[in-house]
Design a protein around this motif. Structure first.
Motif, short mmCIF file in Angstrom:
data_model
loop_
_atom_site.label_atom_id
_atom_site.label_comp_id
_atom_site.label_asym_id
_atom_site.label_seq_id
_atom_site.Cartn_x
_atom_site.Cartn_y
_atom_site.Cartn_z
N UNK A 124 0.85 -1.19 0.00
CA UNK A 124 0.00 0.00 0.00
C UNK A 124 0.88 1.24 0.00
N UNK A 125 0.31 2.31 -0.50
CA UNK A 125 0.97 3.62 -0.52
C UNK A 125 0.03 4.63 0.12
N UNK A 126 0.61 5.61 0.80
CA UNK A 126 -0.15 6.78 1.27
C UNK A 126 0.75 7.98 1.03
N UNK A 127 0.22 8.94 0.28
CA UNK A 127 1.07 10.07 -0.03
C UNK A 127 0.33 11.28 -0.52
N UNK A 128 1.13 12.28 -0.85
CA UNK A 128 0.65 13.58 -1.28
C UNK A 128 0.84 13.71 -2.79
N UNK A 129 -0.24 13.78 -3.56
CA UNK A 129 -0.10 13.99 -5.01
C UNK A 129 0.17 15.48 -5.25
N UNK A 130 1.38 15.81 -5.67
CA UNK A 130 1.81 17.20 -5.75
C UNK A 130 1.64 17.76 -7.17
N UNK A 131 1.26 19.02 -7.24
CA UNK A 131 1.17 19.68 -8.54
C UNK A 131 2.58 19.89 -9.08
N UNK A 132 2.69 19.94 -10.40
CA UNK A 132 3.99 20.22 -11.01
C UNK A 132 4.52 21.58 -10.57
N UNK A 133 3.64 22.58 -10.50
CA UNK A 133 4.07 23.93 -10.13
C UNK A 133 4.68 23.94 -8.73
N UNK A 134 4.03 23.29 -7.77
CA UNK A 134 4.56 23.24 -6.41
C UNK A 134 5.86 22.46 -6.38
N UNK A 135 5.87 21.30 -7.02
CA UNK A 135 7.06 20.44 -7.02
C UNK A 135 8.27 21.18 -7.56
N UNK A 136 8.10 21.85 -8.67
CA UNK A 136 9.23 22.57 -9.28
C UNK A 136 9.63 23.81 -8.47
N UNK A 137 8.66 24.49 -7.86
CA UNK A 137 8.95 25.71 -7.10
C UNK A 137 9.80 25.43 -5.87
N UNK A 138 9.83 24.19 -5.41
CA UNK A 138 10.61 23.87 -4.21
C UNK A 138 12.10 23.86 -4.49
N UNK A 139 12.50 23.79 -5.77
CA UNK A 139 13.91 23.87 -6.14
C UNK A 139 14.76 22.75 -5.59
N UNK A 140 14.18 21.56 -5.48
CA UNK A 140 14.92 20.45 -4.88
C UNK A 140 15.42 19.46 -5.93
N UNK A 141 15.30 19.80 -7.20
CA UNK A 141 15.82 18.94 -8.26
C UNK A 141 15.24 17.55 -8.19
N UNK A 142 16.11 16.55 -8.22
CA UNK A 142 15.67 15.16 -8.15
C UNK A 142 15.57 14.63 -6.73
N UNK A 143 15.68 15.53 -5.74
CA UNK A 143 15.58 15.11 -4.34
C UNK A 143 14.13 15.03 -3.90
N UNK A 144 13.92 14.49 -2.72
CA UNK A 144 12.58 14.44 -2.13
C UNK A 144 12.04 15.86 -2.02
N UNK A 145 10.76 16.04 -2.31
CA UNK A 145 10.18 17.38 -2.30
C UNK A 145 9.94 17.87 -0.88
N UNK A 146 9.53 16.98 0.03
CA UNK A 146 9.21 17.42 1.39
C UNK A 146 10.05 16.72 2.46
N UNK A 147 10.27 15.43 2.35
CA UNK A 147 10.98 14.69 3.39
C UNK A 147 12.49 14.70 3.16
N UNK A 148 13.23 13.95 3.97
CA UNK A 148 14.68 13.91 3.86
C UNK A 148 15.14 13.35 2.53
N UNK A 149 14.61 12.23 2.13
CA UNK A 149 15.04 11.62 0.89
C UNK A 149 16.36 10.89 1.03
#
Length: 192
Positions: A124-149
């Motif tokens: 099973x998965x539980x997660x946050x489906x993120x918009x492209x605009x939000x994902x890209x605005x975070x400036x985290x490249x290929x890293x995790x958008x919110x968590x440590x990664x």
């Protein structure tokens, strides 16, 4: 901290077991003054449950990248137009690992396409489906958008944990909406 999540499915389901594990992970608080003191708290409060899918035929151009879920999910979201999801997965055969931080993509059928774990190894998965605009605005490249990664030096996205998700962060709609349209769920901005 947000209110405890009340699962609709019982703990005997994979989704219920995953949510129960996330309740335990809430104790790993970074800062109790934050809106979401732990990533698990954010995922419980705003996340959605997803069922695993078989490896999509369209993904053959993008082979799985064992141990590189965050970069793989970014790649698929960009190349296939799928929705990047960040959250937790429940391991099928390893009770020691249990739930782990993970990223995958939401395919048009509303199911999880996993860039790093072979079919059958996640229940099973539980997660946050993120918009492209939000994902890209975070400036985290290929890293995790919110968590440590994967790279612990990148650290979690403290702005989101401290202040909560901005209104444009989550992709609008549900897996049912995505399935009916055959496309990625639209953002509130796109719908307006």
């Amino acid at each position: 901290m947000s209110a405890p999540h009340r699962p609709a499915a019982g703990p005997d389901t994979a989704a219920g077991r995953l949510r129960a594990r996330l309740e335990q992970l809430r104790a790993l608080a970074l800062d109790r003054s934050f809106t979401h003191p732990a990533f698990a708290d954010l995922v419980l409060a705003h996340g959605r449950d997803y069922a695993p899918a078989l490896w999509p035929a369209a993904a053959q151009a993008h082979p799985q990248r064992a141990g590189d879920c965050f970069a793989g999910a970014h790649e698929w979201a960009d190349d296939e137009g799928w929705t990047y999801c960040g959250g937790y997965a429940l391991a099928a055969a390893d009770p020691v690992i249990g739930a782990f931080e993970h990223a995958w993509c939401l395919i048009p059928e509303g199911r999880a396409a996993d860039p790093a774990v072979p079919d059958g190894r996640v229940l099973a998965y539980r997660g946050l489906p993120l918009t492209d605009a939000f994902r890209r605005a975070q400036g985290r490249g290929g890293h995790a958008v919110i968590t440590f990664g994967r790279d612990l030096l990148t650290g979690p996205n403290l702005d989101v944990l401290r202040g909560g998700l901005p209104p444009d962060a989550l992709a609008a709609g549900t897996p049912d909406t995505a399935e009916a349209s055959g496309r990625r769920p639209r953002t509130a901005h796109e719908e307006g």
